[in-house]
Motif scaffolding. Structure first.
Motif, PDB file in Angstrom:
ATOM      1  N   ALA A  95       0.842  -1.190   0.000  1.00  0.00           N
ATOM      2  CA  ALA A  95       0.000   0.000   0.000  1.00  0.00           C
ATOM      3  C   ALA A  95       0.881   1.245   0.000  1.00  0.00           C
ATOM      4  CB  ALA A  95      -0.906  -0.003   1.224  1.00  0.00           C
ATOM      5  N   ILE A  96       0.257   2.386  -0.224  1.00  0.00           N
ATOM      6  CA  ILE A  96       0.982   3.657  -0.176  1.00  0.00           C
ATOM      7  C   ILE A  96       1.630   3.818   1.197  1.00  0.00           C
ATOM      8  CG2 ILE A  96       0.747   6.170  -0.280  1.00  0.00           C
ATOM      9  CD1 ILE A  96      -1.650   5.741  -2.132  1.00  0.00           C
ATOM     10  N   ALA A  97       2.906   4.171   1.215  1.00  0.00           N
ATOM     11  CA  ALA A  97       3.672   4.445   2.439  1.00  0.00           C
ATOM     12  C   ALA A  97       3.965   3.195   3.258  1.00  0.00           C
ATOM     13  CB  ALA A  97       2.960   5.477   3.312  1.00  0.00           C
ATOM     14  N   GLU A  98       3.745   2.004   2.687  1.00  0.00           N
ATOM     15  CA  GLU A  98       3.969   0.760   3.429  1.00  0.00           C
ATOM     16  C   GLU A  98       5.142  -0.017   2.842  1.00  0.00           C
ATOM     17  OE1 GLU A  98       1.489  -3.322   4.595  1.00  0.00           O
ATOM     18  OE2 GLU A  98       1.379  -2.486   2.575  1.00  0.00           O
ATOM     19  N   HIS A  99       5.900  -0.664   3.723  1.00  0.00           N
ATOM     20  CA  HIS A  99       6.924  -1.630   3.315  1.00  0.00           C
ATOM     21  C   HIS A  99       6.627  -2.924   4.053  1.00  0.00           C
ATOM     22  CE1 HIS A  99      10.772  -3.501   2.376  1.00  0.00           C
ATOM     23  NE2 HIS A  99      10.892  -3.791   3.667  1.00  0.00           N
ATOM     24  N   LYS A 100       6.499  -4.040   3.334  1.00  0.00           N
ATOM     25  CA  LYS A 100       6.158  -5.298   4.003  1.00  0.00           C
ATOM     26  C   LYS A 100       7.033  -6.431   3.504  1.00  0.00           C
ATOM     27  CE  LYS A 100       2.551  -7.080   0.905  1.00  0.00           C
ATOM     28  NZ  LYS A 100       1.144  -7.501   0.780  1.00  0.00           N
ATOM     29  N   HIS A 101       7.117  -7.470   4.354  1.00  0.00           N
ATOM     30  CA  HIS A 101       7.913  -8.648   4.017  1.00  0.00           C
ATOM     31  C   HIS A 101       7.352  -9.831   4.791  1.00  0.00           C
ATOM     32  CE1 HIS A 101      11.454 -10.756   2.546  1.00  0.00           C
ATOM     33  NE2 HIS A 101      11.661 -11.235   3.761  1.00  0.00           N
ATOM     34  N   CYS A 102       7.005 -10.910   4.107  1.00  0.00           N
ATOM     35  CA  CYS A 102       6.513 -12.117   4.774  1.00  0.00           C
ATOM     36  C   CYS A 102       7.693 -12.972   5.212  1.00  0.00           C
ATOM     37  CB  CYS A 102       5.610 -12.925   3.837  1.00  0.00           C
ATOM     38  SG  CYS A 102       3.999 -12.161   3.522  1.00  0.00           S
ATOM     39  N   VAL A 103       7.659 -13.439   6.459  1.00  0.00           N
ATOM     40  CA  VAL A 103       8.741 -14.274   6.983  1.00  0.00           C
ATOM     41  C   VAL A 103       8.153 -15.562   7.539  1.00  0.00           C
ATOM     42  CG1 VAL A 103      10.208 -12.298   7.502  1.00  0.00           C
ATOM     43  CG2 VAL A 103       8.675 -13.164   9.256  1.00  0.00           C
ATOM     44  N   SER A 104       8.876 -16.659   7.339  1.00  0.00           N
ATOM     45  CA  SER A 104       8.391 -17.960   7.799  1.00  0.00           C
ATOM     46  C   SER A 104       9.355 -18.630   8.771  1.00  0.00           C
ATOM     47  CB  SER A 104       8.148 -18.888   6.601  1.00  0.00           C
ATOM     48  OG  SER A 104       9.326 -19.031   5.828  1.00  0.00           O
ATOM     49  N   SER A 105      10.359 -17.894   9.222  1.00  0.00           N
ATOM     50  CA  SER A 105      11.282 -18.432  10.224  1.00  0.00           C
ATOM     51  C   SER A 105      11.692 -17.313  11.163  1.00  0.00           C
ATOM     52  CB  SER A 105      12.527 -19.035   9.562  1.00  0.00           C
ATOM     53  OG  SER A 105      13.365 -18.016   9.044  1.00  0.00           O
ATOM     54  N   LEU A 106      12.102 -17.705  12.358  1.00  0.00           N
ATOM     55  CA  LEU A 106      12.535 -16.716  13.340  1.00  0.00           C
ATOM     56  C   LEU A 106      13.780 -15.989  12.849  1.00  0.00           C
ATOM     57  CD1 LEU A 106      12.047 -15.492  16.126  1.00  0.00           C
ATOM     58  CD2 LEU A 106      13.410 -17.356  17.111  1.00  0.00           C
ATOM     59  N   LYS A 107      14.692 -16.712  12.223  1.00  0.00           N
ATOM     60  CA  LYS A 107      15.921 -16.091  11.718  1.00  0.00           C
ATOM     61  C   LYS A 107      15.617 -15.031  10.669  1.00  0.00           C
ATOM     62  CE  LYS A 107      20.465 -17.087   9.723  1.00  0.00           C
ATOM     63  NZ  LYS A 107      20.391 -16.008   8.717  1.00  0.00           N
ATOM     64  N   SER A 108      14.703 -15.338   9.747  1.00  0.00           N
ATOM     65  CA  SER A 108      14.395 -14.361   8.699  1.00  0.00           C
ATOM     66  C   SER A 108      13.714 -13.127   9.282  1.00  0.00           C
ATOM     67  CB  SER A 108      13.532 -14.995   7.607  1.00  0.00           C
ATOM     68  OG  SER A 108      12.319 -15.493   8.127  1.00  0.00           O
ATOM     69  N   MET A 109      12.896 -13.313  10.336  1.00  0.00           N
ATOM     70  CA  MET A 109      12.288 -12.154  10.992  1.00  0.00           C
ATOM     71  C   MET A 109      13.359 -11.294  11.655  1.00  0.00           C
ATOM     72  SD  MET A 109       9.579 -11.907  14.166  1.00  0.00           S
ATOM     73  CE  MET A 109       8.174 -12.538  13.256  1.00  0.00           C
ATOM     74  N   ILE A 110      14.262 -11.936  12.385  1.00  0.00           N
ATOM     75  CA  ILE A 110      15.323 -11.199  13.069  1.00  0.00           C
ATOM     76  C   ILE A 110      16.164 -10.421  12.061  1.00  0.00           C
ATOM     77  CG2 ILE A 110      17.456 -11.455  14.401  1.00  0.00           C
ATOM     78  CD1 ILE A 110      16.107 -13.890  15.770  1.00  0.00           C
TER      79      ILE A 110
END
Length: 267
Positions: free
Chosen positions: A125-140
Motif C-alpha cells: 500500500a501507499i507508504a507501506e513496506h512489508k515482508h513475509c517471513v516464515s522463520s525466526l531467523k528471517s524475521m530477526i
C-alpha cells in the motif's frame, strides 16, 4: 555390568540432550540477545514443520485487531468494546456487520478469500513496506536490517481471555519508528512484518469489566492514504488520507522498537 552402566548412562545423557536441545531459531535469537526470553508471540515460528492444524487467529483475537478509532480516543476513562467498531458518544461499539482480518485488510481491498501467496506477493500500500517471513531467523534479519542495529525489542499485547469490554487506564507513547509483525491467519506459519510511514505506537493500559488489567499495543497511522476506503468509512465515516486512524494489535503480533525507548514495556 560395567557395559550395562555405560548403556544406562548413555541413554540418560541422550534424554537430557533431547530435553535441553534448542532449535536453530532459538540459538540464533540467543546469539544476538543472550539471556533474553523469546516472546510467546513468536513461538509458532519454532514449530518443526512450520504448519499448525488449524487457523491460529480465532474470533476473539480478530476482535482485538478490528477495533478502529481516532487518536483522540486514547485517554483515561475511554470505554471500548472490542470488534469492528465506530464511536458512539463516549463508547466504542462493534459494527453491526462483522468482518475478519482487519489487521491486514485495512491496507487491502476486501476479499472473501485470499491465499497466502496472494497476500505476500501483492503490491504494498501507499507508504507501506512489508515482508513475509516464515522463520525466526528471517524475521530477526528483517528487523535488524530495518533498524540498522541489534538494540531493539519486541513488545506485544496481553489481552485477557473472554473479555471484550475495557476502560482505558493509562496511555504511554512508545515509538514513532516501529516494525509490526503479525501472524497471518493461515495454517502455514507466516508473519507479515511491515512498516508504515508516519505511524505512532502506544502501550495502553486497560481494565476489563471484571477488573482484569491488561496492556494493549496500539498503533495510530497518520498517513492513511493506502487504507481500505470501505472499511474506514464504515468504521469512522472518514476517507483515506484525511485523519489519523488507530487500532489495537492482538496477541498474535508484536512491534519491534528501539530498546532505549521501552525498557519497562517488554511483554
Amino acid at each position: 555390568m560395567e557395559f550395562a552402566h555405560l548403556t544406562v548412562l548413555s541413554l540418560f545423557c541422550l534424554a537430557f540432550v533431547g530435553i535441553t536441545a534448542t532449535s536453530p531459531g532459538e540459538d540464533y535469537w540467543q546469539s544476538i540477545w543472550p539471556n533474553t526470553p523469546l516472546p510467546k508471540t513468536f513461538s509458532d515460528l519454532l514449530i518443526p514443520n512450520g504448519k499448525t492444524n488449524s487457523l491460529p487467529i480465532k474470533t476473539e483475537e480478530l476482535n482485538q485487531y478490528s477495533t478502529l478509532f481516532f487518536e483522540h480516543d486514547l485517554h483515561p476513562g475511554k470505554k471500548f468494546v472490542l470488534g469492528n467498531s465506530h464511536p458512539v458518544g463516549n463508547i466504542i461499539r462493534p459494527f453491526r456487520k462483522s468482518r475478519q482480518g482487519v489487521t491486514d485488510s485495512i491496507w487491502l481491498a476486501n476479499k472473501d478469500e485470499q491465499s497466502l501467496e496472494d497476500f505476500c506477493y501483492s503490491p504494498t500500500a501507499i507508504a507501506e513496506h512489508k515482508h513475509c517471513v516464515s522463520s525466526l531467523k528471517s524475521m530477526i534479519d528483517e528487523v535488524i536490517s530495518h533498524f540498522g542495529t541489534t538494540k531493539i525489542k519486541a513488545i506485544s499485547s496481553n489481552f485477557a481471555q473472554n473479555q471484550d469490554q475495557y476502560v482505558v487506564e493509562e496511555v504511554k507513547k512508545v515509538s514513532e519508528n516501529a516494525v509490526m509483525c503479525h501472524r497471518l491467519n493461515f495454517e502455514n506459519v507466516v508473519f507479515n512484518c511491515h512498516q508504515v510511514s508516519k505511524t505512532t505506537a502506544y502501550m495502553v493500559s486497560l481494565v476489563a469489566s471484571d477488573g482484569t488489567k491488561t496492556n494493549a499495543l496500539t498503533v495510530c497511522h497518520h498517513d492513511t492514504r493506502g487504507m481500505n476506503p470501505e472499511l474506514l468509512y464504515e468504521a469512522l465515516q472518514v476517507t483515506p488520507g484525511t485523519v489519523p486512524v488507530c487500532h489495537f494489535i492482538g496477541n498474535k503480533a508484536a512491534a519491534w522498537v528501539p530498546n532505549h525507548i521501552v525498557d519497562n514495556l517488554r511483554c
